[in-house]
Scaffold this active site. Structure first.
Site, short mmCIF file in Angstrom:
data_model
loop_
_atom_site.label_atom_id
_atom_site.label_comp_id
_atom_site.label_asym_id
_atom_site.label_seq_id
_atom_site.Cartn_x
_atom_site.Cartn_y
_atom_site.Cartn_z
N HIS A 31 -1.81 -46.92 10.70
CA HIS A 31 -2.60 -47.33 9.38
C HIS A 31 -2.31 -46.51 8.69
O HIS A 31 -3.04 -45.42 8.82
CB HIS A 31 -3.86 -48.08 10.01
CG HIS A 31 -4.55 -48.62 9.11
ND1 HIS A 31 -5.98 -48.40 9.05
CD2 HIS A 31 -4.37 -49.88 8.16
CE1 HIS A 31 -6.65 -49.11 8.04
NE2 HIS A 31 -5.56 -50.03 7.50
N HIS A 65 -5.75 -47.29 -1.38
CA HIS A 65 -6.28 -48.49 -0.86
C HIS A 65 -7.18 -49.16 -1.84
O HIS A 65 -7.44 -50.34 -2.01
CB HIS A 65 -6.96 -48.18 0.65
CG HIS A 65 -7.47 -49.47 1.33
ND1 HIS A 65 -8.95 -49.62 0.94
CD2 HIS A 65 -7.12 -50.34 2.02
CE1 HIS A 65 -9.12 -50.83 1.74
NE2 HIS A 65 -8.32 -51.22 2.27
#
Length: 253
Positions: A16, A58
């Site tokens: 991730h 992100h």
């Protein structure tokens, strides 16, 4: 491309944001850490800078993962690349910088690491970012044996990516599982559904597979939960815990 005819080439474990919690997310350091821990697939988030450079981040804002402030969309790549994107996690990563899509492409291709490229548009740039990411991935990966999997929570971005590069595989990312998930996967010609691991049940795995699609679960940070999901047939797990949920997995208890 139809889901039933797509040969799924991806491993069951995906790092991730490249380095999980062991390195500043979406940075060159995270790429190195992910590779050092044996991962053969990375997930990372891509958006457009003010001057249309594709880079990894992100959040919509810079505050959490850098010493910058405010919306990322207001900054040029020259401004973004000058920020410290590592000190927020640890002094050991002071001075770490953000990465471009070009950089992560070069790193992963050299090491035969597959990619889940999450299209993470800044607000108001959904279709524009979907198009730019798809065209760049098509160019950068060219004839790679394993094409990147494009995914997004933004259906506008996913639709634009579909138009721009229809042969690239796509996955629909959802916060909660919609009742019409089959229709949405058909609409965007997807090969997979990426869901919150908390929502996964054996019945959901069966239903998704019977419909001809793959199921990926984010973000799995508990070892026993990871074992259970894989035993149920989940096709891939995104994890932050690169030191405990790592290839080869599942390890013997």
């Amino acid at each position: 491309m139809t889901a039933p005819s797509f040969r799924w080439p991806y491993p069951s474990l995906i790092a991730h944001r490249c380095g999980g919690k062991l390195a500043p997310e979406n940075t060159p350091a995270a790429m190195r850490v992910g590779a050092e821990h044996g991962f053969t697939m990375f997930e990372y988030d891509v958006k457009l800078s003010k001057d249309d450079v594709l880079f990894l981040l992100h959040d919509d804002d810079l505050d959490r993962t850098s010493n910058g402030h405010g919306p990322a969309r207001a900054r040029t790549w020259a401004e973004l690349s000058a920020l410290d994107a590592g000190s927020w996690l640890s002094p050991a990563f002071a001075g770490e910088r953000m990465a471009t899509l070009d950089e992560v492409a070069a790193f992963t291709l050299q090491r035969s690491i597959a990619s889940n490229v999450e299209i993470k548009p800044c607000p108001g740039r959904e279709a524009e970012t979907g198009t730019a990411v798809a065209l760049a991935v098509q160019r950068l990966w060219g004839d790679a044996a394993v094409p990147p999997l494009l995914s997004s929570f933004s259906e506008d971005a996913l639709a634009a990516a579909h138009v721009a590069a229809p042969l690239l595989p796509r996955a629909l990312l959802v916060e909660a599982i919609p009742v019409d998930w089959r229709d949405r996967l058909v609409r965007h010609d997807c090969v997979a559904l990426n869901v919150n691991q908390k929502d996964v049940t054996p019945d959901l795995v069966r239903d998704v597979h019977e419909a001809g699609y793959r199921l990926c679960a984010w973000t799995v940070n508990d070892v026993q939960r990871a074992r259970d999901l894989l035993a149920w047939g989940v096709d891939a797990l995104f994890t932050d815990m690169l030191d405990t949920i790592r290839p080869p997995f599942p390890a013997r208890a």
